[in-house]
Design an enzyme around this catalytic site. Sequence first.
Site, short mmCIF file in Angstrom:
data_model
loop_
_atom_site.label_atom_id
_atom_site.label_comp_id
_atom_site.label_asym_id
_atom_site.label_seq_id
_atom_site.Cartn_x
_atom_site.Cartn_y
_atom_site.Cartn_z
N GLN A 109 3.59 2.70 0.26
CA GLN A 109 3.86 2.66 1.69
C GLN A 109 5.35 2.45 1.93
O GLN A 109 5.93 3.04 2.84
CB GLN A 109 3.08 1.52 2.35
CG GLN A 109 1.57 1.69 2.34
CD GLN A 109 0.90 0.54 3.05
OE1 GLN A 109 1.15 0.28 4.22
NE2 GLN A 109 0.03 -0.16 2.34
N ARG B 240 7.24 -2.35 9.49
CA ARG B 240 6.32 -2.91 8.51
C ARG B 240 5.93 -4.37 8.75
O ARG B 240 4.97 -4.83 8.14
CB ARG B 240 6.91 -2.74 7.11
CG ARG B 240 6.92 -1.29 6.65
CD ARG B 240 5.58 -0.61 6.86
NE ARG B 240 5.50 0.71 6.23
CZ ARG B 240 4.46 1.51 6.33
NH1 ARG B 240 3.42 1.16 7.05
NH2 ARG B 240 4.47 2.68 5.73
#
Length: 232
Positions: free
Chosen positions: A83, A192
């Site tokens: 990710q 994030r």
Amino acid sequence: MTDARTLYPLGDQLGSVTLIQHAGDDKMIANAARVSFGGDSDAPLNARDEKLIRYLLRHQHGSPFEHNMITFKVICPIFVDRQWVRHRAGVSKNETSGRYVEQQERNFQPPSFRRQAPSNRQASVEDDGTLDQTEAARVWEEAWKAAYGAYQTLLGLGVTREQARGVLPQSLYTESYYTFNVRSLLHFIGLRDHEGAQYEMRLYARALAELAEPLFPVTFREWRALVAEQAH
């Protein structure tokens, strides 16, 4: 400047973020903006500089935040790194190669398991007590140990590392050096450390912020104030 401070986002003393080095500070950001009209100086950071940083953030003038760097060594599960690596603008990365070295027997074991969010295909929700946590932990451990055992067996048969690694699980730990400039770091943290991001990824984003914020305190203070303002 060389630094050495380590945080353990996942609390298992395996996954970690270490501040390796940094260059630049809040004054450098102000100077990078002021050089456009010859106003940079060696004077200490002052209130005018702080006001300028606030203005730059509010009006999205990003380039002055790029004249610096922060390097971290990151040890994280492969699924977290995959990710992470999507954010490459203004970010440099070098990772341990499974072609060169044998992968270590280091695996992330979730302290608890979450349920799939019913209304979001990519999100999770806390267990409401209906998950069999013991059975989930057993299956997880059994699966990664079997996969790592298969990897070792393949190596023992003489199979090349670059092929044998194909059976390894995403829960295994990988190591990387990541270098950000402040602009790219704020962008990364904003994406994030967000309620829509995976929980484990959020923990790493928070660790980056904790290590970087003391290096650029004015920038982070003004950025956080702007984020909070925009959330209302």
